[in-house]
Scaffold this active site. Structure first.
Site, PDB file in Angstrom:
ATOM      1  N   LYS A 137       8.728  13.107  44.031  1.00  0.00           N
ATOM      2  CA  LYS A 137       9.069  14.450  44.185  1.00  0.00           C
ATOM      3  C   LYS A 137       9.470  15.041  43.217  1.00  0.00           C
ATOM      4  CE  LYS A 137      11.665  14.308  48.047  1.00  0.00           C
ATOM      5  NZ  LYS A 137      12.986  13.663  48.894  1.00  0.00           N
ATOM      6  N   ARG A 161      18.562  14.557  46.804  1.00  0.00           N
ATOM      7  CA  ARG A 161      17.486  13.896  47.468  1.00  0.00           C
ATOM      8  C   ARG A 161      17.147  12.838  46.645  1.00  0.00           C
ATOM      9  NH1 ARG A 161      13.236  18.947  47.062  1.00  0.00           N
ATOM     10  NH2 ARG A 161      12.614  17.982  49.075  1.00  0.00           N
ATOM     11  N   GLY A 168      10.788   9.983  55.018  1.00  0.00           N
ATOM     12  CA  GLY A 168      11.930   9.679  55.840  1.00  0.00           C
ATOM     13  C   GLY A 168      12.740   8.296  55.565  1.00  0.00           C
ATOM     14  N   MET A 202      14.144   7.219  52.640  1.00  0.00           N
ATOM     15  CA  MET A 202      15.554   7.282  51.850  1.00  0.00           C
ATOM     16  C   MET A 202      16.153   8.534  52.430  1.00  0.00           C
ATOM     17  SD  MET A 202      14.537   5.277  48.685  1.00  0.00           S
ATOM     18  CE  MET A 202      13.142   6.152  48.621  1.00  0.00           C
ATOM     19  N   ARG A 220       3.309  17.106  47.808  1.00  0.00           N
ATOM     20  CA  ARG A 220       2.683  15.679  47.448  1.00  0.00           C
ATOM     21  C   ARG A 220       1.310  15.744  48.054  1.00  0.00           C
ATOM     22  NH1 ARG A 220       7.346  13.272  51.349  1.00  0.00           N
ATOM     23  NH2 ARG A 220       6.356  14.110  53.349  1.00  0.00           N
ATOM     24  N   HIS A 269       8.522  13.231  62.659  1.00  0.00           N
ATOM     25  CA  HIS A 269       8.696  11.912  62.186  1.00  0.00           C
ATOM     26  C   HIS A 269       7.477  10.965  62.792  1.00  0.00           C
ATOM     27  CE1 HIS A 269       9.805   7.639  61.593  1.00  0.00           C
ATOM     28  NE2 HIS A 269      10.231   8.183  60.457  1.00  0.00           N
ATOM     29  N   SER A 313     -19.577 -21.725  45.730  1.00  0.00           N
ATOM     30  CA  SER A 313     -18.623 -20.703  46.511  1.00  0.00           C
ATOM     31  C   SER A 313     -17.245 -21.216  46.439  1.00  0.00           C
ATOM     32  CB  SER A 313     -19.228 -20.576  48.088  1.00  0.00           C
ATOM     33  OG  SER A 313     -18.483 -19.774  48.804  1.00  0.00           O
ATOM     34  N   CYS A 366     -15.588 -17.301  49.295  1.00  0.00           N
ATOM     35  CA  CYS A 366     -15.548 -17.164  50.706  1.00  0.00           C
ATOM     36  C   CYS A 366     -14.047 -17.291  50.987  1.00  0.00           C
ATOM     37  CB  CYS A 366     -16.338 -17.798  51.452  1.00  0.00           C
ATOM     38  SG  CYS A 366     -16.270 -19.818  51.200  1.00  0.00           S
ATOM     39  N   TYR A 368     -21.130 -12.418  44.264  1.00  0.00           N
ATOM     40  CA  TYR A 368     -20.677 -11.829  45.595  1.00  0.00           C
ATOM     41  C   TYR A 368     -19.299 -12.251  46.259  1.00  0.00           C
ATOM     42  CZ  TYR A 368     -21.856 -16.349  47.838  1.00  0.00           C
ATOM     43  OH  TYR A 368     -21.957 -17.611  48.313  1.00  0.00           O
TER      44      TYR A 368
HETATM   45  P1  ADP Z   1      12.467  13.548  52.526  1.00  0.00           P
HETATM   46  O1  ADP Z   1      11.953  12.675  51.255  1.00  0.00           O
HETATM   47  O2  ADP Z   1      12.958  12.838  53.640  1.00  0.00           O
HETATM   48  O3  ADP Z   1      11.510  14.587  53.208  1.00  0.00           O
HETATM   49  P2  ADP Z   1      13.801  15.545  51.248  1.00  0.00           P
HETATM   50  O4  ADP Z   1      14.637  15.468  50.006  1.00  0.00           O
HETATM   51  O5  ADP Z   1      12.572  16.248  51.028  1.00  0.00           O
HETATM   52  O6  ADP Z   1      13.933  14.258  52.112  1.00  0.00           O
HETATM   53  O7  ADP Z   1      14.642  16.693  52.007  1.00  0.00           O
HETATM   54  C1  ADP Z   1      15.051  16.766  53.304  1.00  0.00           C
HETATM   55  C2  ADP Z   1      15.059  18.261  53.874  1.00  0.00           C
HETATM   56  O8  ADP Z   1      16.034  18.972  53.284  1.00  0.00           O
HETATM   57  C3  ADP Z   1      13.655  18.715  53.670  1.00  0.00           C
HETATM   58  O9  ADP Z   1      13.422  19.516  54.671  1.00  0.00           O
HETATM   59  C4  ADP Z   1      13.915  19.537  52.382  1.00  0.00           C
HETATM   60  O10 ADP Z   1      12.974  20.828  52.377  1.00  0.00           O
HETATM   61  C5  ADP Z   1      15.234  19.780  52.653  1.00  0.00           C
HETATM   62  N1  ADP Z   1      15.945  20.474  51.337  1.00  0.00           N
HETATM   63  C6  ADP Z   1      16.080  19.352  50.300  1.00  0.00           C
HETATM   64  N2  ADP Z   1      16.685  20.024  49.267  1.00  0.00           N
HETATM   65  C7  ADP Z   1      17.035  21.595  49.641  1.00  0.00           C
HETATM   66  C8  ADP Z   1      17.556  22.265  48.938  1.00  0.00           C
HETATM   67  N3  ADP Z   1      17.527  22.320  47.619  1.00  0.00           N
HETATM   68  N4  ADP Z   1      17.439  23.596  49.563  1.00  0.00           N
HETATM   69  C9  ADP Z   1      17.048  23.643  51.000  1.00  0.00           C
HETATM   70  N5  ADP Z   1      16.441  22.718  51.662  1.00  0.00           N
HETATM   71  C10 ADP Z   1      16.212  21.507  50.890  1.00  0.00           C
HETATM   72 MG    MG Z   2      10.627  15.794  51.968  1.00  0.00          MG
END
Ligand code: ADP
Ligand code: MG
Ligand code: MG
Length: 908
Positions: free
Chosen positions: A32, A103, A112, A114, A376, A490, A798, A865, A885
């Protein structure tokens, strides 16, 4: 000398079209963080922020909170100042406050897995300042309410107490909604939101005994530490283990200025994909919600709207929404906010072109301005993975080698499994329709809780919505069905990542967790009832639906062709029946690397003859029993050789201890005694005699053929006669006779002589000959060490890496279940050595055995094998060790073919 670039920092800033890091720094900044930096450099609007590195997380795990915070405090304070100056507001300020998000972000995306906290920096004073500054009191209190909820959950541990309970904050909200007779969060009044903040803080105090923290800096450090801790949380650990990601990777922490999608009708938030993650189709798609924040789209509490008009029309058709209703109440972003849509469309194209791969993006619109929050490489199904790689190749944005490297070998598996029979589908009773969230065909019994996903053999996990806690159960279930949530919920995202069939957002389903029932159209279904899901259409079907084999044409076939082009190492299969051999050949197997002859003895009529052979007191008696087995074996070999016409077939002589063939239940022992006209006691005595303390190291393998040469004779005869019979029919058989479990040259020679003498005899009888090889398995360490001697006589090797692993480690495979999981949990072993070849140790025996064997016979054919032959990292090792192989089970053949090509590409 250290240069400036080598000095790693603890904190990397980004924003305002500049960045300290870039996309190549994923290991340090997490996926990220690295991509936020890259987007900033590309000039894409990203809210300013900074990334605390994964190495700080690793340090934190070693030295703990205090020392880590001291180490980075000054850097973080400086980085916050930088954000303040870019955003023109101040963290903790009561008049012009800067709010931030904290984040998580590991080097690979773990959706989701962390935790994230939004709107951090609010307290009772700041919220008033925020309301005044924005002139939007409702927004300020909505943000505050969300902040306490998320911070409470992530940092203060305010989780539901049991699986039937709901989230403690949700419970408070539900109660208020009930009282106010409203359905949606957006319907709360400002006073409601203020009440919620008060009640939430109260709940925190009751449950934790502490006041909710009011100092923004305390809040910030609390959140940073919680993100570090989440790396070792149950969900993250499970996900890591599932994918074999090591614990020492750690997660980065991204701190970023908030942008607000919850500021009113000119704001919103969404998720989008540059291509279809389910099918791979090249269509931009995604979902958004007006006046919403963060995960609202994914959480499935409100029905998300489609980004493109095309998507919106497709959705309306599935959701049975009339055009008038759609246009008025669920318009696409393309229709509602064309300018923002065009800008987003431009960025999605730019990002896909830049990364040369399908992107999964998050965005937020604040008062008419678009911000991108994440990009990503998108998770996708196996089918989408293959299609996108081939499409990108044809577009010319990647070359053939890159296309092959893009494919995760193990995900090919998804494409090989049965699909619903179209004829059966026509007759199916469709009880409801949801969204086709992840393609596939699933039939199973209904369960309502993730931790009960293994209650039956095949289950359909049926939930209102799923959450990261459900991951393990989702992995076990055959299919996933949710009543709420869209294509980016999710459930949908995770299911696509797992390649698991999923139907989401089936609004007609009424699920009651307490009663464990599912009601559709007045019809009630219970836990344990059978249902089927069609992940490609979103149909939910009553009962079971018949399946057929999938087509292996199109892009899949192209990937296989490319694999063949780039791999000189061959892929054979382990097959014990003509049926398996045929399946494997369809998948492209280039021969059989292992036929286990004992598997042929377990069928009803054969086991009898086999038992007679074992119980026989004399050579004569044994030979008589073997006489009965001969035609059966010959027939089996004919079938297998025919299925593999023209390709080599390695047949292993009888291997397991005889004890495995005798009956262990009294009733069966009685039956056997009667059939053989001997006393029950005699049968029992024989069984006792065959018992061994450690059968895996006992009377098995070539030791059987040495003590009972007539077994080797019979098997050789069956093999040679089968080949000769086929030759008469004009079918070429290429048998390779393999002696198991030798440790010394003499053992091999004793068996080889029997084989050659028998073959010669048969050739004379039939007045005809065929070509065949005699070789051996290398599965005892001593055999690997003396391979130069064994190669004087053996025509091929083998590596039986199952036994070799067992003996090199001294672990009994049958008993290792008691300690191996604990070894892996404690990190004493990184992976189960019976799954992925232990290259460091057992691998040496393979290398050494191959080298020494070829020092005697330079052209010695060497293969492997055993289960490792179908495991990508082991296959790469085999390629690098110059094996001719690998051999694996039929359904792993395509995976092995691709892995072999990837190994070669990586090595070149
Ligand atoms: P995950 O890794 O679970 O996707 P994120 O860190 O991407 O978690 O964030 C969870 C949500 O919060 C996402 O929808 C993201 O776009 C939103 N979000 C994160 N940081 C900000 C921010 N600075 N402003 C607005 N929305 C945010
Ligand atoms: Mg995210
Ligand atoms: Mg596109």
């Amino acid at each position: 000398m250290e240069t400036i670039q080598d000095v790693k920092m603890n904190v990397y800033k980004f924003g305002n079209k500049t960045a300290d890091g870039n996309t190549k720094m994923k290991n340090l900044l997490g996926g990220k963080g690295a991509n936020l930096a890259e987007m900033s450099l590309l000039g894409i609007p990203v809210p300013a922020g900074f990334t605390i590195t994964t190495e700080v997380c690793t340090k934190y795990n070693e030295v703990g909170q205090e020392e880590t915070v001291e180490m980075i405090r000054a850097d973080v304070e400086e980085a916050i100042k930088n954000v303040e100056s870019i955003m023109g507001s101040t963290f903790g300020d009561q008049e012009n406050p800067l709010l931030i998000s904290v984040r998580s972000g590991a080097r690979v995306s773990m959706p989701g897995m962390m935790d994230t906290v939004l709107n951090l920096g609010l307290n009772d004073e700041v919220v008033i300042g925020l309301a005044e500054k924005t002139g939007n009191e409702r927004f300020a209190w909505d943000s505050y309410r969300r902040f306490i909820q998320m911070y409470g959950d992530v940092v203060l541990g305010m989780k539901p107490e049991s699986k039937e309970d709901i989230d403690p904050f949700e419970e408070i909200m539900e109660a208020l909604k009930h009282k106010r007779d409203i359905e949606l969060d957006t319907e709360f009044s400002i006073q409601d939101l203020k009440d919620l903040v008060y009640d939430f803080k109260d709940a925190v105090k009751k449950r934790t005994g502490h006041d909710f923290p009011t100092n923004p800096w305390d809040q910030l450090w609390g959140a940073v530490v919680a993100v570090f801790d989440s790396w070792n949380g149950d969900r993250a650990v499970y996900y890591r283990n599932m994918h074999g990601y090591p614990a020492n990777w750690g997660t980065a922490v991204n701190v970023q200025a908030m942008v607000y999608g919850n500021m009113g009708d000119n704001s919103g938030t969404g998720v989008c994909f540059t291509r279809d993650a389910g099918t791979g189709e090249d269509v931009f798609n995604g979902e958004y919600l007006i006046n919403a924040q963060g995960e609202d789209v994914v959480a499935g509490t409100r029905t998300p709207q489609q980004i493109t008009k095309l998507g919106s029309l497709r959705w309306a058709e599935l959701a049975k929404v009339e055009e008038e209703d759609r246009f008025k109440n669920y318009p696409s972003l393309e229709e509602l906010m064309p300018a923002i849509y065009n800008e987003l469309n431009e960025y999605q194209q730019k990002l896909e072109d830049h990364y040369k791969d399908m992107q999964d993006m998050e965005f937020t619109m604040q008062d008419g301005k678009l911000w991108i929050l994440q990009t990503r490489n998108g998770k996708r199904t196996g089918a989408a993975m293959v299609k996108i790689a081939i499409d990108k190749l044809k577009e010319g944005s990647i070359d053939e080698k890159e296309a092959l490297l893009r494919i995760e070998p193990n995900k090919l598996d998804e494409l090989l499994h049965p699909v619903f029979n179209p004829k059966a589908l026509k007759k199916a009773n469709v009880i409801a329709q949801g969204l086709p969230a992840s393609p596939g065909a699933a039939t199973g019994q209904i369960v309502f809780f993730a931790d009960e996903a293994n209650k039956y053999k095949n289950t359909i996990l049926t939930r209102i919505e799923t959450s990261p806690e459900d991951l393990e159960g989702m992995n076990i279930a055959k299919g996933i069905l949710t009543a709420r949530g869209g294509m980016t919920s999710h459930a949908a995202v995770v299911a696509r990542g797992m390649g698991k069939c999923c139907v989401s957002g089936a609004g007609a389903l009424k699920i009651n967790y307490k009663k464990r029932t599912l009601v559709v159209d007045g019809h009630e279904y219970h836990e344990g009832d059978w249902i089927s899901l069609n992940g490609s259409t979103g149909n939910i079907i009553e009962g079971k639906v018949a399946t057929i084999e999938p087509e292996l044409s199109g892009e899949f076939a192209e990937i296989m062709e490319l694999s063949a082009k780039y791999s000189k190492m061959k892929v054979r299969t382990n097959a014990d029946s003509p049926k398996d051999a045929k399946v494997a050949r369809r998948f492209g197997a280039q021969g059989i690397g292992l036929t286990r002859t004992e598997h042929m003895f377990f069928e009803v009529d054969r086991i009898k003859a086999m038992r007679e052979m074992i119980l026989a007191e004399t050579v004569k008696g044994r030979k008589e029993a073997l006489e009965q087995l001969l035609p059966m074996q010959r027939e089996d070999f004919e079938g297998i050789f025919e299925a593999m016409e023209g390709l080599p077939v390695t047949v292993r002589l009888l291997d397991p201890p005889l004890h495995e063939f005798v009956p262990h239940q009294l009733a069966h022992q009685k039956e056997l005694a009667e059939e053989m006209h001997i006393s029950l006691d005699a049968v029992k005595a024989k069984i006792v005699e065959l018992e061994e303390f450690n059968p895996m190291l006992g009377h098995r393998g070539c030791r059987l053929g040495i003590t009972y040469p007539e077994i080797t004779e019979m098997q050789t005869r069956a093999i040679i006669e089968a080949a000769l019979n086929l030759k008469e029919k004009g079918i070429e058989a290429k048998p390779e006779i393999m002696v198991p479990l030798i440790g010394t040259l003499a053992e091999f020679v004793s068996q080889e002589e029997i084989i050659r003498t028998t073959a010669k005899k048969v050739f004379e009888e039939r007045n005809d000959t065929i070509e065949f090889l005699v070789g051996t398995m290398i599965e005892i360490p001593r055999a690997a060490l003396t391979a130069n001697l064994i190669a004087q006589r053996a025509e091929f090797f083998s590596f039986g890496t199952n036994d070799l692993t067992q003996m090199a480690f001294g672990y009994s495979r049958d008993d290792a279940g008691k300690f191996l999981p604990i070894y892996i949990e404690k990190g004493i072993l990184k992976v189960d050595p019976f799954e992925a070849l232990d290259q460091e140790g057992v691998g040496q025996l393979v290398e050494l055995g191959t080298e020494r064997g070829r020092s005697t016979k330079p052209n010695l054919k060497v293969g492997i094998c055993g289960e490792h032959g179908g495991e990508p990292s082991s296959i790469e090792f085999c390629y690098n060790t110059n094996l001719d192989y690998v051999s694996c089970s039929p359904f792993r053949v395509p995976i092995a073919r691709l892995s072999a090509a990837q190994a070669q590409i990586k090595a070149s």
